[in-house]
Enzyme design. Structure first.
Site, PDB file in Angstrom:
ATOM      1  N   PHE A 149       0.931  -1.366  -0.111  1.00  0.00           N
ATOM      2  CA  PHE A 149      -0.037   0.079   0.241  1.00  0.00           C
ATOM      3  C   PHE A 149       0.485   1.375  -0.090  1.00  0.00           C
ATOM      4  O   PHE A 149       0.778   2.240  -0.221  1.00  0.00           O
ATOM      5  CB  PHE A 149      -0.612  -0.260   0.761  1.00  0.00           C
ATOM      6  CG  PHE A 149      -0.330   0.301   2.500  1.00  0.00           C
ATOM      7  CD1 PHE A 149      -0.004   1.963   3.245  1.00  0.00           C
ATOM      8  CD2 PHE A 149       0.252  -0.464   3.128  1.00  0.00           C
ATOM      9  CE1 PHE A 149       0.382   1.672   4.074  1.00  0.00           C
ATOM     10  CE2 PHE A 149       0.736  -0.582   4.237  1.00  0.00           C
ATOM     11  CZ  PHE A 149       1.140   0.810   5.170  1.00  0.00           C
ATOM     12  N   LYS A 173      -1.134  -7.999  -8.779  1.00  0.00           N
ATOM     13  CA  LYS A 173      -2.296  -7.860  -6.915  1.00  0.00           C
ATOM     14  C   LYS A 173      -1.585  -6.792  -6.169  1.00  0.00           C
ATOM     15  O   LYS A 173      -0.720  -7.258  -5.772  1.00  0.00           O
ATOM     16  CB  LYS A 173      -2.281  -9.469  -6.627  1.00  0.00           C
ATOM     17  CG  LYS A 173      -3.528  -9.689  -5.833  1.00  0.00           C
ATOM     18  CD  LYS A 173      -4.012  -9.160  -4.564  1.00  0.00           C
ATOM     19  CE  LYS A 173      -2.996  -8.758  -3.416  1.00  0.00           C
ATOM     20  NZ  LYS A 173      -2.977  -7.798  -2.227  1.00  0.00           N
ATOM     21  N   GLU A 176      -4.914  -4.041  -1.549  1.00  0.00           N
ATOM     22  CA  GLU A 176      -6.233  -3.516  -1.638  1.00  0.00           C
ATOM     23  C   GLU A 176      -6.795  -2.486  -0.689  1.00  0.00           C
ATOM     24  O   GLU A 176      -7.665  -1.763  -1.206  1.00  0.00           O
ATOM     25  CB  GLU A 176      -7.218  -5.138  -1.155  1.00  0.00           C
ATOM     26  CG  GLU A 176      -7.448  -4.970   0.129  1.00  0.00           C
ATOM     27  CD  GLU A 176      -6.315  -6.213   0.439  1.00  0.00           C
ATOM     28  OE1 GLU A 176      -5.877  -6.657   1.848  1.00  0.00           O
ATOM     29  OE2 GLU A 176      -5.391  -6.051  -0.260  1.00  0.00           O
ATOM     30  N   ARG A 177      -5.863  -1.735  -0.280  1.00  0.00           N
ATOM     31  CA  ARG A 177      -5.942  -0.199   0.268  1.00  0.00           C
ATOM     32  C   ARG A 177      -6.410   0.737  -0.047  1.00  0.00           C
ATOM     33  O   ARG A 177      -7.001   2.021   0.618  1.00  0.00           O
ATOM     34  CB  ARG A 177      -4.954  -0.211   1.439  1.00  0.00           C
ATOM     35  CG  ARG A 177      -5.586  -1.264   2.339  1.00  0.00           C
ATOM     36  CD  ARG A 177      -4.387  -1.204   3.422  1.00  0.00           C
ATOM     37  NE  ARG A 177      -3.887  -2.494   4.619  1.00  0.00           N
ATOM     38  CZ  ARG A 177      -2.655  -2.498   5.169  1.00  0.00           C
ATOM     39  NH1 ARG A 177      -1.805  -1.921   5.403  1.00  0.00           N
ATOM     40  NH2 ARG A 177      -2.824  -3.924   6.074  1.00  0.00           N
ATOM     41  N   SER A 226       5.476  -6.936   4.431  1.00  0.00           N
ATOM     42  CA  SER A 226       5.976  -7.079   5.656  1.00  0.00           C
ATOM     43  C   SER A 226       7.114  -8.638   5.633  1.00  0.00           C
ATOM     44  O   SER A 226       6.426  -8.912   4.851  1.00  0.00           O
ATOM     45  CB  SER A 226       5.599  -7.339   6.460  1.00  0.00           C
ATOM     46  OG  SER A 226       4.750  -8.562   6.285  1.00  0.00           O
ATOM     47  N   CYS A 281       9.749   1.630   3.755  1.00  0.00           N
ATOM     48  CA  CYS A 281      10.291   0.794   4.385  1.00  0.00           C
ATOM     49  C   CYS A 281      11.933   1.559   4.228  1.00  0.00           C
ATOM     50  O   CYS A 281      13.379   0.659   5.096  1.00  0.00           O
ATOM     51  CB  CYS A 281      10.840  -0.130   3.102  1.00  0.00           C
ATOM     52  SG  CYS A 281      11.088  -0.344   1.452  1.00  0.00           S
ATOM     53  N   GLU A 384       9.519  -3.176  13.295  1.00  0.00           N
ATOM     54  CA  GLU A 384       9.730  -1.531  12.653  1.00  0.00           C
ATOM     55  C   GLU A 384       7.846  -1.271  13.101  1.00  0.00           C
ATOM     56  O   GLU A 384       6.873  -1.474  13.303  1.00  0.00           O
ATOM     57  CB  GLU A 384       9.183  -2.575  11.445  1.00  0.00           C
ATOM     58  CG  GLU A 384       9.521  -1.470   9.981  1.00  0.00           C
ATOM     59  CD  GLU A 384       9.004  -1.834   8.464  1.00  0.00           C
ATOM     60  OE1 GLU A 384       9.204  -1.488   7.827  1.00  0.00           O
ATOM     61  OE2 GLU A 384       8.264  -2.747   8.345  1.00  0.00           O
TER      62      GLU A 384
END
Length: 499
Positions: A149, A173, A176-177, A226, A281, A384
Protein backbone atom coordinates in the site's frame (compact mmCIF):
# COMPACT_ATOMS: atom_id res chain seq x y z
CA UNK A 1 -20.19 4.70 -4.00
CA UNK A 2 -17.29 4.28 -6.40
CA UNK A 3 -16.34 0.72 -7.35
CA UNK A 4 -12.84 -0.50 -8.20
CA UNK A 5 -12.86 -3.55 -10.46
CA UNK A 6 -10.19 -5.87 -11.81
CA UNK A 7 -8.35 -5.09 -15.06
CA UNK A 8 -8.63 -8.10 -17.38
CA UNK A 9 -7.91 -8.32 -21.10
CA UNK A 10 -7.41 -4.60 -21.47
CA UNK A 11 -10.53 -3.38 -19.70
CA UNK A 12 -12.16 -3.11 -16.30
CA UNK A 13 -13.87 -6.32 -15.27
CA UNK A 14 -16.31 -6.43 -12.33
CA UNK A 15 -15.59 -9.20 -9.87
CA UNK A 16 -17.78 -12.27 -9.63
CA UNK A 17 -16.86 -13.49 -6.14
CA UNK A 18 -19.40 -11.27 -4.37
CA UNK A 19 -16.67 -10.12 -1.96
CA UNK A 20 -15.41 -6.54 -1.62
CA UNK A 21 -13.21 -4.49 0.69
CA UNK A 22 -13.55 -0.89 1.82
CA UNK A 23 -11.22 1.76 0.43
CA UNK A 24 -10.91 4.63 2.91
CA UNK A 25 -10.04 8.27 2.68
CA UNK A 26 -7.41 8.25 5.44
CA UNK A 27 -7.82 11.97 6.09
CA UNK A 28 -11.52 11.70 6.97
CA UNK A 29 -11.90 8.04 7.93
CA UNK A 30 -14.73 7.72 5.43
CA UNK A 31 -15.21 4.84 3.00
CA UNK A 32 -14.79 6.29 -0.48
CA UNK A 33 -14.91 3.14 -2.63
CA UNK A 34 -15.40 -0.60 -2.68
CA UNK A 35 -12.80 -2.82 -4.34
CA UNK A 36 -13.59 -6.28 -5.68
CA UNK A 37 -11.78 -9.23 -4.11
CA UNK A 38 -11.04 -12.06 -6.52
CA UNK A 39 -11.77 -15.72 -5.97
CA UNK A 40 -9.31 -18.46 -6.91
CA UNK A 41 -11.36 -19.15 -10.04
CA UNK A 42 -11.05 -15.52 -11.13
CA UNK A 43 -7.30 -15.57 -10.54
CA UNK A 44 -6.90 -18.81 -12.48
CA UNK A 45 -8.89 -17.42 -15.41
CA UNK A 46 -6.76 -14.26 -15.51
CA UNK A 47 -3.59 -16.37 -15.47
CA UNK A 48 -4.83 -18.58 -18.29
CA UNK A 49 -5.62 -15.59 -20.49
CA UNK A 50 -2.24 -14.03 -19.66
CA UNK A 51 -0.49 -17.23 -20.72
CA UNK A 52 -2.19 -17.06 -24.11
CA UNK A 53 -1.29 -13.40 -24.59
CA UNK A 54 2.31 -13.91 -23.49
CA UNK A 55 3.16 -16.13 -26.45
CA UNK A 56 2.84 -13.31 -28.96
CA UNK A 57 4.31 -10.71 -26.62
CA UNK A 58 7.33 -12.90 -25.87
CA UNK A 59 7.89 -13.35 -29.60
CA UNK A 60 7.81 -9.57 -30.17
CA UNK A 61 11.31 -8.29 -30.67
CA UNK A 62 12.84 -6.41 -27.71
CA UNK A 63 13.07 -3.13 -29.60
CA UNK A 64 9.30 -3.07 -30.19
CA UNK A 65 8.65 -3.92 -26.55
CA UNK A 66 10.97 -1.06 -25.59
CA UNK A 67 8.87 1.33 -27.67
CA UNK A 68 5.91 0.58 -25.42
CA UNK A 69 8.09 1.69 -22.49
CA UNK A 70 9.02 4.86 -24.39
CA UNK A 71 5.37 5.72 -24.90
CA UNK A 72 4.60 4.84 -21.28
CA UNK A 73 7.08 7.46 -20.09
CA UNK A 74 5.19 10.13 -22.03
CA UNK A 75 1.84 8.97 -20.67
CA UNK A 76 2.99 8.88 -17.05
CA UNK A 77 4.29 12.42 -17.37
CA UNK A 78 1.05 13.51 -19.01
CA UNK A 79 -1.19 12.06 -16.29
CA UNK A 80 1.08 12.50 -13.28
CA UNK A 81 -1.00 15.14 -11.50
CA UNK A 82 -4.24 13.21 -11.98
CA UNK A 83 -2.66 10.00 -10.72
CA UNK A 84 -1.00 11.77 -7.78
CA UNK A 85 -4.29 13.24 -6.62
CA UNK A 86 -5.96 9.82 -6.65
CA UNK A 87 -2.93 8.30 -4.91
CA UNK A 88 -3.07 10.95 -2.17
CA UNK A 89 -6.78 10.47 -1.63
CA UNK A 90 -6.47 6.71 -1.09
CA UNK A 91 -3.09 6.53 0.64
CA UNK A 92 -3.02 9.85 2.51
CA UNK A 93 0.47 11.02 1.55
CA UNK A 94 1.02 14.62 0.52
CA UNK A 95 0.63 15.65 -3.12
CA UNK A 96 4.39 16.28 -3.70
CA UNK A 97 5.15 12.93 -2.09
CA UNK A 98 2.58 11.23 -4.32
CA UNK A 99 4.20 12.75 -7.40
CA UNK A 100 7.56 11.50 -6.14
CA UNK A 101 6.04 8.03 -5.79
CA UNK A 102 5.11 8.08 -9.49
CA UNK A 103 8.37 9.70 -10.57
CA UNK A 104 10.58 7.04 -8.98
CA UNK A 105 8.52 4.38 -10.73
CA UNK A 106 8.70 6.24 -14.03
CA UNK A 107 12.51 6.20 -13.80
CA UNK A 108 12.48 2.38 -13.88
CA UNK A 109 10.27 2.50 -16.97
CA UNK A 110 12.87 4.83 -18.52
CA UNK A 111 15.59 2.32 -17.64
CA UNK A 112 13.52 -0.48 -19.18
CA UNK A 113 13.67 1.26 -22.56
CA UNK A 114 17.21 -0.15 -22.65
CA UNK A 115 15.90 -3.74 -22.57
CA UNK A 116 17.43 -4.70 -25.96
CA UNK A 117 20.90 -4.01 -24.58
CA UNK A 118 20.15 -5.69 -21.24
CA UNK A 119 18.76 -8.84 -22.89
CA UNK A 120 21.78 -9.53 -25.08
CA UNK A 121 23.42 -12.90 -24.56
CA UNK A 122 27.01 -14.06 -25.08
CA UNK A 123 28.75 -15.62 -28.08
CA UNK A 124 32.01 -17.35 -28.88
CA UNK A 125 33.04 -18.82 -32.19
CA UNK A 126 35.53 -21.63 -32.52
CA UNK A 127 34.79 -23.17 -29.14
CA UNK A 128 35.78 -26.47 -30.70
CA UNK A 129 36.26 -27.90 -34.20
CA UNK A 130 33.57 -26.08 -36.16
CA UNK A 131 31.64 -25.40 -32.96
CA UNK A 132 30.12 -22.09 -31.90
CA UNK A 133 28.39 -21.39 -28.59
CA UNK A 134 25.95 -18.68 -27.65
CA UNK A 135 23.46 -17.88 -24.93
CA UNK A 136 20.01 -16.32 -25.10
CA UNK A 137 17.98 -14.56 -22.41
CA UNK A 138 14.36 -15.57 -22.77
CA UNK A 139 11.24 -14.57 -20.82
CA UNK A 140 9.96 -16.81 -18.06
CA UNK A 141 6.33 -16.70 -19.22
CA UNK A 142 3.72 -15.48 -16.75
CA UNK A 143 4.97 -13.84 -13.55
CA UNK A 144 3.22 -12.30 -10.54
CA UNK A 145 3.79 -9.04 -8.70
CA UNK A 146 2.32 -8.57 -5.22
CA UNK A 147 2.80 -4.97 -4.16
CA UNK A 148 2.19 -2.94 -0.96
CA UNK A 149 0.00 0.00 0.00
CA UNK A 150 2.77 2.46 0.81
CA UNK A 151 3.96 2.97 -2.79
CA UNK A 152 0.96 2.12 -4.99
CA UNK A 153 2.60 3.53 -8.14
CA UNK A 154 6.34 3.17 -7.66
CA UNK A 155 6.61 -0.49 -6.73
CA UNK A 156 4.17 -1.79 -9.36
CA UNK A 157 6.16 0.17 -11.96
CA UNK A 158 9.40 -1.26 -10.57
CA UNK A 159 8.03 -4.73 -11.25
CA UNK A 160 6.16 -4.07 -14.49
CA UNK A 161 8.91 -2.28 -16.43
CA UNK A 162 11.58 -5.02 -16.41
CA UNK A 163 9.08 -7.92 -16.44
CA UNK A 164 7.14 -6.65 -19.45
CA UNK A 165 10.19 -5.38 -21.34
CA UNK A 166 11.68 -8.87 -20.96
CA UNK A 167 8.67 -10.38 -22.72
CA UNK A 168 6.68 -11.75 -19.80
CA UNK A 169 2.99 -11.40 -19.02
CA UNK A 170 2.30 -10.08 -15.51
CA UNK A 171 -0.45 -10.66 -12.98
CA UNK A 172 -0.36 -7.64 -10.66
CA UNK A 173 -1.99 -8.03 -7.24
CA UNK A 174 -1.73 -4.57 -5.64
CA UNK A 175 -2.78 -3.64 -2.13
CA UNK A 176 -6.54 -3.53 -1.69
CA UNK A 177 -6.11 -0.46 0.53
CA UNK A 178 -5.27 1.91 -2.38
CA UNK A 179 -6.13 0.00 -5.56
CA UNK A 180 -7.10 2.66 -8.08
CA UNK A 181 -3.69 3.88 -9.25
CA UNK A 182 -2.57 0.37 -10.34
CA UNK A 183 -5.67 0.25 -12.57
CA UNK A 184 -4.74 3.65 -13.98
CA UNK A 185 -1.25 2.32 -14.74
CA UNK A 186 -2.74 -0.68 -16.55
CA UNK A 187 -4.92 1.62 -18.67
CA UNK A 188 -1.85 3.67 -19.61
CA UNK A 189 0.04 0.53 -20.65
CA UNK A 190 -2.84 -0.34 -22.98
CA UNK A 191 -2.71 3.16 -24.45
CA UNK A 192 1.06 2.76 -24.85
CA UNK A 193 0.51 -0.30 -27.05
CA UNK A 194 0.71 -3.25 -24.68
CA UNK A 195 -1.46 -6.09 -26.05
CA UNK A 196 -4.57 -7.02 -24.08
CA UNK A 197 -4.04 -9.79 -21.55
CA UNK A 198 -0.31 -9.23 -21.12
CA UNK A 199 -0.98 -7.20 -17.96
CA UNK A 200 -3.80 -8.33 -15.69
CA UNK A 201 -4.63 -6.53 -12.43
CA UNK A 202 -6.34 -8.71 -9.86
CA UNK A 203 -7.49 -7.17 -6.59
CA UNK A 204 -7.75 -9.45 -3.63
CA UNK A 205 -6.59 -10.73 -0.28
CA UNK A 206 -4.88 -13.91 0.92
CA UNK A 207 -7.11 -16.08 -1.26
CA UNK A 208 -5.79 -14.33 -4.37
CA UNK A 209 -2.20 -14.46 -3.17
CA UNK A 210 -2.37 -18.18 -2.45
CA UNK A 211 -3.93 -18.81 -5.87
CA UNK A 212 -0.94 -17.08 -7.48
CA UNK A 213 1.54 -19.02 -5.36
CA UNK A 214 -0.09 -22.37 -6.07
CA UNK A 215 -0.50 -21.86 -9.82
CA UNK A 216 1.55 -24.13 -12.07
CA UNK A 217 1.60 -21.41 -14.72
CA UNK A 218 3.15 -18.62 -12.65
CA UNK A 219 6.93 -18.86 -12.99
CA UNK A 220 8.11 -16.12 -10.63
CA UNK A 221 6.79 -13.93 -7.83
CA UNK A 222 7.96 -10.47 -6.78
CA UNK A 223 6.72 -9.18 -3.43
CA UNK A 224 7.19 -6.14 -1.18
CA UNK A 225 5.59 -5.95 2.28
CA UNK A 226 6.16 -7.08 5.83
CA UNK A 227 8.82 -9.63 6.74
CA UNK A 228 6.45 -12.37 7.97
CA UNK A 229 4.51 -12.25 4.69
CA UNK A 230 7.70 -11.96 2.64
CA UNK A 231 9.04 -15.12 4.25
CA UNK A 232 5.70 -16.91 3.79
CA UNK A 233 5.55 -16.03 0.09
CA UNK A 234 9.21 -16.91 -0.46
CA UNK A 235 8.85 -20.33 1.15
CA UNK A 236 5.55 -21.18 -0.56
CA UNK A 237 6.82 -19.99 -3.94
CA UNK A 238 10.00 -22.03 -3.57
CA UNK A 239 7.97 -25.10 -2.62
CA UNK A 240 6.16 -24.88 -5.96
CA UNK A 241 9.32 -24.30 -7.98
CA UNK A 242 8.96 -20.59 -8.59
CA UNK A 243 11.56 -17.89 -8.56
CA UNK A 244 10.92 -15.39 -5.80
CA UNK A 245 12.25 -12.01 -4.72
CA UNK A 246 10.50 -10.97 -1.52
CA UNK A 247 11.31 -7.79 0.37
CA UNK A 248 10.19 -7.29 3.94
CA UNK A 249 10.51 -4.94 6.88
CA UNK A 250 13.25 -2.61 8.03
CA UNK A 251 14.71 -0.81 11.00
CA UNK A 252 17.11 1.63 9.42
CA UNK A 253 19.83 3.16 11.59
CA UNK A 254 21.42 6.58 11.12
CA UNK A 255 24.78 6.86 12.87
CA UNK A 256 25.74 10.41 13.75
CA UNK A 257 29.44 10.87 14.41
CA UNK A 258 30.81 13.66 16.66
CA UNK A 259 32.34 15.41 13.64
CA UNK A 260 29.06 15.46 11.66
CA UNK A 261 27.31 18.64 10.61
CA UNK A 262 24.51 18.33 13.16
CA UNK A 263 22.23 20.80 11.43
CA UNK A 264 22.47 18.77 8.26
CA UNK A 265 21.99 15.54 10.19
CA UNK A 266 18.97 16.87 12.08
CA UNK A 267 17.30 18.12 8.89
CA UNK A 268 17.98 14.79 7.20
CA UNK A 269 16.63 12.79 10.13
CA UNK A 270 13.40 14.76 10.32
CA UNK A 271 12.70 14.33 6.63
CA UNK A 272 13.67 10.66 6.56
CA UNK A 273 11.88 9.69 9.77
CA UNK A 274 8.61 11.61 9.39
CA UNK A 275 8.14 11.94 5.64
CA UNK A 276 5.22 9.86 4.33
CA UNK A 277 4.21 9.50 8.02
CA UNK A 278 7.08 7.02 8.38
CA UNK A 279 5.27 4.51 6.15
CA UNK A 280 8.23 3.50 4.01
CA UNK A 281 10.76 0.73 4.29
CA UNK A 282 13.62 3.18 3.80
CA UNK A 283 12.57 5.50 6.62
CA UNK A 284 15.32 6.31 9.12
CA UNK A 285 13.62 5.17 12.29
CA UNK A 286 16.66 4.89 14.61
CA UNK A 287 19.17 7.66 15.34
CA UNK A 288 22.45 6.50 16.87
CA UNK A 289 24.52 9.49 18.04
CA UNK A 290 28.06 8.58 19.11
CA UNK A 291 28.95 10.10 22.47
CA UNK A 292 26.79 11.82 25.07
CA UNK A 293 27.71 15.31 23.88
CA UNK A 294 26.73 14.45 20.30
CA UNK A 295 23.48 12.95 21.54
CA UNK A 296 22.55 15.96 23.67
CA UNK A 297 23.30 18.40 20.87
CA UNK A 298 21.37 16.29 18.36
CA UNK A 299 18.26 16.07 20.54
CA UNK A 300 18.46 19.82 21.12
CA UNK A 301 18.37 20.39 17.35
CA UNK A 302 15.73 17.75 16.61
CA UNK A 303 13.05 18.86 19.07
CA UNK A 304 12.20 22.28 17.58
CA UNK A 305 12.27 20.87 14.05
CA UNK A 306 9.88 18.08 14.97
CA UNK A 307 7.56 20.36 16.89
CA UNK A 308 7.23 22.59 13.81
CA UNK A 309 6.10 19.74 11.53
CA UNK A 310 2.81 20.44 9.78
CA UNK A 311 0.50 17.43 9.75
CA UNK A 312 -2.61 17.52 7.61
CA UNK A 313 -4.51 16.26 4.55
CA UNK A 314 -2.96 16.58 1.10
CA UNK A 315 -5.65 19.14 0.25
CA UNK A 316 -4.17 21.58 2.81
CA UNK A 317 -1.36 22.59 0.44
CA UNK A 318 2.17 21.63 -0.55
CA UNK A 319 3.63 22.85 2.75
CA UNK A 320 2.08 19.91 4.63
CA UNK A 321 4.96 17.74 5.88
CA UNK A 322 3.04 14.49 6.17
CA UNK A 323 -0.49 13.18 6.14
CA UNK A 324 -2.45 10.43 7.88
CA UNK A 325 -1.44 6.80 8.09
CA UNK A 326 -3.32 4.40 5.87
CA UNK A 327 -5.86 2.80 8.24
CA UNK A 328 -7.31 3.08 11.72
CA UNK A 329 -5.61 -0.23 12.57
CA UNK A 330 -2.22 1.20 11.57
CA UNK A 331 -2.79 4.22 13.80
CA UNK A 332 -3.80 2.01 16.71
CA UNK A 333 -0.68 -0.16 16.32
CA UNK A 334 1.65 2.86 16.22
CA UNK A 335 0.17 4.36 19.38
CA UNK A 336 0.30 0.97 21.10
CA UNK A 337 4.02 0.72 20.40
CA UNK A 338 4.56 4.27 21.65
CA UNK A 339 2.88 3.31 24.94
CA UNK A 340 5.11 0.26 25.11
CA UNK A 341 8.19 2.46 24.72
CA UNK A 342 7.09 4.64 27.62
CA UNK A 343 6.32 1.61 29.79
CA UNK A 344 9.71 0.05 29.05
CA UNK A 345 11.60 3.16 30.13
CA UNK A 346 12.46 5.18 27.02
CA UNK A 347 12.17 8.94 27.38
CA UNK A 348 9.42 10.40 25.18
CA UNK A 349 10.94 13.77 24.29
CA UNK A 350 8.27 14.76 21.74
CA UNK A 351 4.86 13.34 22.61
CA UNK A 352 2.32 13.22 19.79
CA UNK A 353 -0.16 10.91 21.47
CA UNK A 354 -2.75 13.65 21.97
CA UNK A 355 -2.49 15.00 18.43
CA UNK A 356 -5.89 16.00 17.08
CA UNK A 357 -6.51 17.79 13.79
CA UNK A 358 -9.52 20.06 13.95
CA UNK A 359 -12.10 19.14 11.35
CA UNK A 360 -10.48 15.75 10.73
CA UNK A 361 -11.10 14.07 14.07
CA UNK A 362 -12.06 10.80 12.38
CA UNK A 363 -8.98 10.74 10.17
CA UNK A 364 -6.03 8.45 10.76
CA UNK A 365 -3.56 11.15 11.77
CA UNK A 366 -0.69 10.40 14.16
CA UNK A 367 1.38 13.17 15.73
CA UNK A 368 5.20 13.05 15.57
CA UNK A 369 7.06 11.23 18.36
CA UNK A 370 10.70 11.30 19.43
CA UNK A 371 12.19 8.83 21.91
CA UNK A 372 15.57 9.20 23.60
CA UNK A 373 17.57 6.81 25.80
CA UNK A 374 16.11 3.70 24.19
CA UNK A 375 17.88 0.37 24.61
CA UNK A 376 18.21 -2.62 22.27
CA UNK A 377 15.81 -4.77 24.31
CA UNK A 378 12.86 -2.40 23.88
CA UNK A 379 10.01 -3.16 21.49
CA UNK A 380 10.24 0.29 19.90
CA UNK A 381 13.79 -0.59 18.85
CA UNK A 382 13.24 -4.17 17.76
CA UNK A 383 9.96 -3.66 15.88
CA UNK A 384 9.27 -1.84 12.63
CA UNK A 385 6.76 0.78 13.81
CA UNK A 386 5.94 2.10 10.30
CA UNK A 387 4.78 5.44 11.65
CA UNK A 388 6.05 8.94 12.54
CA UNK A 389 8.26 7.77 15.41
CA UNK A 390 12.02 8.36 15.68
CA UNK A 391 13.90 6.39 18.32
CA UNK A 392 17.29 7.52 19.63
CA UNK A 393 19.68 4.97 21.07
CA UNK A 394 22.98 6.37 22.32
CA UNK A 395 26.34 4.73 21.60
CA UNK A 396 29.62 5.38 23.35
CA UNK A 397 31.85 4.62 20.36
CA UNK A 398 31.71 4.20 16.60
CA UNK A 399 32.20 0.44 16.92
CA UNK A 400 29.28 0.20 19.34
CA UNK A 401 27.08 2.14 16.92
CA UNK A 402 28.13 -0.05 14.01
CA UNK A 403 27.42 -3.18 16.04
CA UNK A 404 23.88 -1.99 16.77
CA UNK A 405 23.12 -1.70 13.07
CA UNK A 406 24.83 -4.97 12.22
CA UNK A 407 23.21 -6.99 15.01
CA UNK A 408 19.65 -5.97 14.18
CA UNK A 409 17.64 -8.63 12.38
CA UNK A 410 16.73 -6.22 9.58
CA UNK A 411 19.27 -5.04 7.01
CA UNK A 412 17.43 -2.88 4.51
CA UNK A 413 19.12 0.53 4.67
CA UNK A 414 21.41 2.57 6.87
CA UNK A 415 23.25 5.90 6.87
CA UNK A 416 26.19 7.57 8.52
CA UNK A 417 26.73 11.30 9.00
CA UNK A 418 30.40 12.24 9.24
CA UNK A 419 33.05 14.50 7.75
CA UNK A 420 35.70 11.78 7.96
CA UNK A 421 36.32 9.78 4.79
CA UNK A 422 38.04 6.87 6.55
CA UNK A 423 35.07 6.36 8.86
CA UNK A 424 32.63 6.56 5.97
CA UNK A 425 34.56 4.02 3.89
CA UNK A 426 34.93 1.66 6.83
CA UNK A 427 31.21 1.87 7.54
CA UNK A 428 30.21 1.22 3.93
CA UNK A 429 32.58 -1.74 3.71
CA UNK A 430 31.81 -3.46 7.02
CA UNK A 431 28.07 -3.07 7.56
CA UNK A 432 25.93 -6.07 6.60
CA UNK A 433 23.13 -3.97 5.14
CA UNK A 434 21.92 -3.77 1.56
CA UNK A 435 21.75 -0.01 0.95
CA UNK A 436 24.08 2.53 2.55
CA UNK A 437 23.95 6.31 2.68
CA UNK A 438 26.94 8.53 3.49
CA UNK A 439 25.49 11.88 4.52
CA UNK A 440 22.45 10.74 2.54
CA UNK A 441 19.41 9.95 4.70
CA UNK A 442 17.37 7.73 2.35
CA UNK A 443 19.84 5.83 0.14
CA UNK A 444 17.36 4.54 -2.46
CA UNK A 445 19.46 3.62 -5.51
CA UNK A 446 18.64 5.11 -8.88
CA UNK A 447 16.91 2.93 -11.45
CA UNK A 448 20.10 1.65 -13.09
CA UNK A 449 21.37 0.21 -9.79
CA UNK A 450 19.54 -2.44 -7.81
CA UNK A 451 17.36 -2.03 -4.73
CA UNK A 452 17.31 -4.66 -2.01
CA UNK A 453 17.96 -5.37 1.64
CA UNK A 454 19.86 -8.06 3.50
CA UNK A 455 19.04 -10.34 6.42
CA UNK A 456 15.30 -10.44 7.20
CA UNK A 457 14.66 -7.48 4.92
CA UNK A 458 15.07 -9.55 1.77
CA UNK A 459 14.47 -13.12 0.64
CA UNK A 460 15.84 -14.25 -2.71
CA UNK A 461 19.02 -13.93 -4.71
CA UNK A 462 18.23 -10.99 -7.01
CA UNK A 463 17.12 -7.44 -6.26
CA UNK A 464 14.59 -5.04 -7.72
CA UNK A 465 15.25 -2.88 -10.79
CA UNK A 466 18.65 -2.34 -12.33
CA UNK A 467 20.41 -5.26 -14.09
CA UNK A 468 19.22 -7.73 -11.44
CA UNK A 469 15.60 -7.25 -12.52
CA UNK A 470 16.33 -8.39 -16.06
CA UNK A 471 18.23 -11.40 -14.74
CA UNK A 472 15.29 -12.24 -12.49
CA UNK A 473 12.64 -12.03 -15.20
CA UNK A 474 14.57 -14.06 -17.80
CA UNK A 475 16.20 -17.47 -18.00
CA UNK A 476 19.37 -18.27 -19.89
CA UNK A 477 19.47 -20.83 -22.67
CA UNK A 478 22.88 -21.88 -24.03
CA UNK A 479 23.22 -23.25 -27.54
CA UNK A 480 26.14 -25.30 -28.85
CA UNK A 481 26.09 -25.21 -32.63
CA UNK A 482 28.04 -27.13 -35.26
CA UNK A 483 27.60 -26.76 -38.99
CA UNK A 484 29.62 -29.47 -40.78
CA UNK A 485 31.93 -28.10 -43.45
CA UNK A 486 34.14 -30.90 -44.59
CA UNK A 487 34.17 -32.53 -41.15
CA UNK A 488 32.28 -35.80 -41.54
CA UNK A 489 33.35 -38.11 -38.75
CA UNK A 490 30.00 -39.79 -38.14
CA UNK A 491 28.32 -40.34 -34.79
CA UNK A 492 30.12 -40.10 -31.49
CA UNK A 493 28.81 -40.94 -28.03
CA UNK A 494 31.42 -39.29 -25.85
CA UNK A 495 32.68 -35.75 -25.31
CA UNK A 496 35.78 -35.00 -27.32
CA UNK A 497 38.62 -33.18 -25.66
CA UNK A 498 39.12 -29.69 -27.05
CA UNK A 499 42.35 -29.42 -29.01
Amino acid sequence: MRSVHHWIDGKEAPGTSGRTADVYNPATGEVQAKVDLASKAEVDAAIARAAEAQVGWGATNPQRRARVMMKMVDLLNRDMDKMAEMLSSEHGKTFPDAKGDIQRGLEVIEYSIGAPQLLKGEYIDGAGPGIDMYSMRQPLGVVAAITPFNFPAMIPLWKLGPALASGNAVILKPSERDPTVPNMIAALFKEAGLPDGVLQVIHGDKESVDALLDSDVIQAVGFVGSTPIAQYIYERAAATGKRAQCFGGAKNHAIIMPDADLDQAADALVGAAYGAAGERCMALSVAVPVGEETADRLIEKLVPRIEKLKVGPYTAGDDVDYGPVVTAAAKENILRLVETGVEQGAKLVVDGRDFNLQGYEDGFFVGPHLFDHATPDMDIYKTEIFGPVLTTIRAKTYDEALKLAMDHEYGNGTAIFTRDGDTARDFASRCNIGMVGINVPIPVPLAYFTFGGWKKSGFGDLNQHGPDAFRFYTRTKTVTSRWPSGIKEGSAFNFKAMD
